[in-house]
Design an enzyme around this catalytic site. Structure first.
Site, PDB file in Angstrom:
ATOM      1  N   TYR A   1       0.894  -1.302  -0.138  1.00 55.12           N
ATOM      2  CA  TYR A   1       0.043  -0.034  -0.042  1.00 55.12           C
ATOM      3  C   TYR A   1       0.779   1.221  -0.040  1.00 55.12           C
ATOM      4  O   TYR A   1       0.492   2.115  -0.805  1.00 55.12           O
ATOM      5  CB  TYR A   1      -0.842   0.044   1.226  1.00 55.12           C
TER       6      TYR A   1
HETATM    7  P1  NAD Z   1     -12.178   4.292   1.331  1.00 58.76           P
HETATM    8  O1  NAD Z   1     -11.863   3.100   0.917  1.00 58.76           O
HETATM    9  O2  NAD Z   1     -13.379   4.443   2.450  1.00 58.76           O
HETATM   10  O3  NAD Z   1     -12.558   5.024   0.234  1.00 58.76           O
HETATM   11  C1  NAD Z   1     -11.996   4.952  -1.052  1.00 58.76           C
HETATM   12  C2  NAD Z   1     -13.290   5.028  -2.020  1.00 58.76           C
HETATM   13  O4  NAD Z   1     -12.813   4.699  -3.455  1.00 58.76           O
HETATM   14  C3  NAD Z   1     -14.144   3.673  -1.802  1.00 58.76           C
HETATM   15  O5  NAD Z   1     -15.519   4.135  -1.726  1.00 58.76           O
HETATM   16  C4  NAD Z   1     -13.722   2.879  -2.991  1.00 58.76           C
HETATM   17  O6  NAD Z   1     -14.885   2.022  -3.407  1.00 58.76           O
HETATM   18  C5  NAD Z   1     -13.427   3.900  -3.956  1.00 58.76           C
HETATM   19  N1  NAD Z   1     -12.504   3.188  -5.208  1.00 58.76           N
HETATM   20  C6  NAD Z   1     -11.309   2.148  -4.713  1.00 58.76           C
HETATM   21  N2  NAD Z   1     -10.838   2.000  -5.989  1.00 58.76           N
HETATM   22  C7  NAD Z   1     -11.551   2.720  -6.885  1.00 58.76           C
HETATM   23  C8  NAD Z   1     -11.377   2.773  -8.343  1.00 58.76           C
HETATM   24  N3  NAD Z   1     -10.557   1.861  -8.971  1.00 58.76           N
HETATM   25  N4  NAD Z   1     -12.452   3.326  -9.000  1.00 58.76           N
HETATM   26  C9  NAD Z   1     -13.403   4.150  -8.655  1.00 58.76           C
HETATM   27  N5  NAD Z   1     -13.468   4.180  -7.180  1.00 58.76           N
HETATM   28  C10 NAD Z   1     -12.561   3.298  -6.362  1.00 58.76           C
HETATM   29  O7  NAD Z   1     -10.883   5.081   2.068  1.00 58.76           O
HETATM   30  P2  NAD Z   1     -10.723   6.591   2.847  1.00 58.76           P
HETATM   31  O8  NAD Z   1     -10.260   6.211   4.146  1.00 58.76           O
HETATM   32  O9  NAD Z   1     -11.787   7.469   2.625  1.00 58.76           O
HETATM   33  O10 NAD Z   1      -9.434   7.008   1.946  1.00 58.76           O
HETATM   34  C11 NAD Z   1      -9.394   8.155   1.024  1.00 58.76           C
HETATM   35  C12 NAD Z   1      -8.113   8.403   0.613  1.00 58.76           C
HETATM   36  O11 NAD Z   1      -7.397   8.615   1.526  1.00 58.76           O
HETATM   37  C13 NAD Z   1      -7.492   7.087  -0.233  1.00 58.76           C
HETATM   38  O12 NAD Z   1      -6.551   7.549  -1.089  1.00 58.76           O
HETATM   39  C14 NAD Z   1      -6.560   6.832   1.175  1.00 58.76           C
HETATM   40  O13 NAD Z   1      -5.407   5.771   0.550  1.00 58.76           O
HETATM   41  C15 NAD Z   1      -6.236   8.039   1.622  1.00 58.76           C
HETATM   42  N6  NAD Z   1      -5.505   7.583   2.990  1.00 58.76           N
HETATM   43  C16 NAD Z   1      -6.736   7.600   3.970  1.00 58.76           C
HETATM   44  C17 NAD Z   1      -6.387   7.370   5.396  1.00 58.76           C
HETATM   45  C18 NAD Z   1      -7.386   7.164   6.396  1.00 58.76           C
HETATM   46  O14 NAD Z   1      -6.838   6.887   7.626  1.00 58.76           O
HETATM   47  N7  NAD Z   1      -8.488   6.933   6.270  1.00 58.76           N
HETATM   48  C19 NAD Z   1      -4.977   7.493   5.702  1.00 58.76           C
HETATM   49  C20 NAD Z   1      -3.766   7.792   4.762  1.00 58.76           C
HETATM   50  C21 NAD Z   1      -4.430   8.026   3.180  1.00 58.76           C
END
Ligand code: NAD
Length: 358
Positions: A170
């Protein structure tokens, strides 16, 4: 769906400022909160999400319903579907893209490595291919991650620290995303702002994250494994409340300069920035459990693990001075207060096995 996209992209009469945003991953945890905040301040917002089943898709559907009531429409599709994304740009002149779609999670990568390559690398390239070729090009803000700091970094992490030792696939794909962004900025004049989020938590959160499944297991009376490291406090996270992250995302959008290219041709140097968005206050994972016990009024059955887990870094701590200076980013919610809001949401959402979207 094209009519709905047009409706959803309409800029409100308030302080919309001509801003219309494509939010990828809009049915996700962060995407839902960001889309709602943008819409409520008058911006045009259209979502894109593939509603994958990495975690309970019914939670994504409930978030979708919440956004629908605010007037935000989510197109169901994959960021790798270039034709679909191009069609969306044909219909709407997006001034900004908030790119949050990704395959998240550290452990899932051991069994499903290709989904990380698909969404976090190929999907990003596909999206940027569209953004570079449309005219005018949108300014892009995208989610990176604190995981890029990887192993052996001193804390607190600052943006200039090394990012060449990712501890998980990741993290490696998030790091690759930053390199890809650099290339598109350099060659095509795309304006790009990366946000390294630090362990985001809050209402409508992700069931695969510790604070969420600890709550579930504590309430069920199941034992929970706490990977504490050799001593109390060795393993800690800079837990950051969702509302603080949303403020950082909106500030990044508001300060993003226009791209300097059009239709794939670069006219001059464009903005490229990367910021830490954290809370600057790491909390040991066992203390997180103690707060949850108090809020849930149930004692946890703790299983303390002294060994580190594969893929995990031990300690995260953000230095946020760059974001403070450029974005006026200032987190204001401590873990106790933020978890109280999470627990209130959790209990009402899952009460009697019924769902509530309030
Ligand atoms: P999440 O999994 O809840 O949201 C991601 C969304 O993207 C999901 O609804 C999923 O269905 C959609 N998705 C995934 N692959 C896809 C694709 N190929 N095409 C279209 N849609 C797609 O995650 P989150 O916690 O809301 O994270 C949002 C962003 O922040 C991500 O990029 C994640 O890597 C980053 N991030 C999150 C955290 C955290 O603690 N939540 C920390 C660091 C980074």
């Amino acid at each position: 769906w094209e009519k709905r996209v047009k409706e959803s992209s309409k800029i409100g009469s308030g302080n919309g400022n001509g801003v219309c945003v494509l939010v990828t991953g809009a049915a996700g945890f962060v995407g839902t909160h960001v889309s709602s905040a943008l819409k409520q301040r008058g911006n045009g917002v259209v979502g894109l999400d593939n509603f994958n089943d990495y975690y309970d898709p019914s939670l994504k559907r409930a978030r979708q319903a919440l956004l629908a009531r605010l007037g935000v429409y989510i197109v169901e599709g994959d960021i790798n579907d270039e034709e679909l994304v191009r069609r969306m740009f044909d219909i709407v002149e997006f001034s900004h893209v908030m790119h949050l779609a990704a395959q998240a999670g550290v452990r899932y990568a051991m069994e499903n490595p290709s989904s990380y390559v698909h969404s976090n690398i190929a999907g990003l390239v596909s999206l940027l291919e569209v953004c570079k070729s449309v005219n005018p090009q949108p300014a892009i803000v995208w989610a990176s991650s604190s995981s890029v700091y990887g192993l052996n970094n001193k804390v607190p992490f600052s943006e200039k620290d090394r990012t060449d030792q990712p501890a998980s696939l990741y993290a490696a794909t998030k790091k690759a995303g930053e390199e890809i962004a650099h290339t598109y900025n350099h060659i095509y004049g795309l304006s790009l702002t990366g946000l390294r989020f630090f362990t985001v938590y809050g209402p409508w959160g992700r069931p695969d994250m510790a604070y969420f499944f600890f709550s579930k297991d504590i309430l069920k009376g199941k034992s929970i494994s706490i990977f504490e490291g050799p001593n109390h406090g060795t393993v800690a996270r800079d837990f950051t409340y969702i509302d603080d992250i949303v403020k950082g995302c909106l500030a990044a959008l508001d300060t993003a300069e226009k791209s300097t290219g059009s239709g794939g041709k670069k006219k001059g140097p464009a903005q490229l920035r990367v910021f830490n968005l954290g809370n600057t206050s790491p909390v040991p994972v066992s203390d997180l459990v103690s707060i949850l016990e108090r809020l849930l009024k149930v004692k946890a059955k703790r299983k303390i693990m002294k060994m580190p887990r594969n893929g995990d870094v031990q300690f995260t701590h953000a230095n946020i001075s760059y974001a403070q200076k450029e974005l006026h980013y200032k987190p204001t919610t401590d873990l106790q207060t933020g978890l109280k809001k999470f627990v209130r949401w959790y209990l009402s959402y899952y009460r009697d096995g019924k769902m509530s979207d309030q």
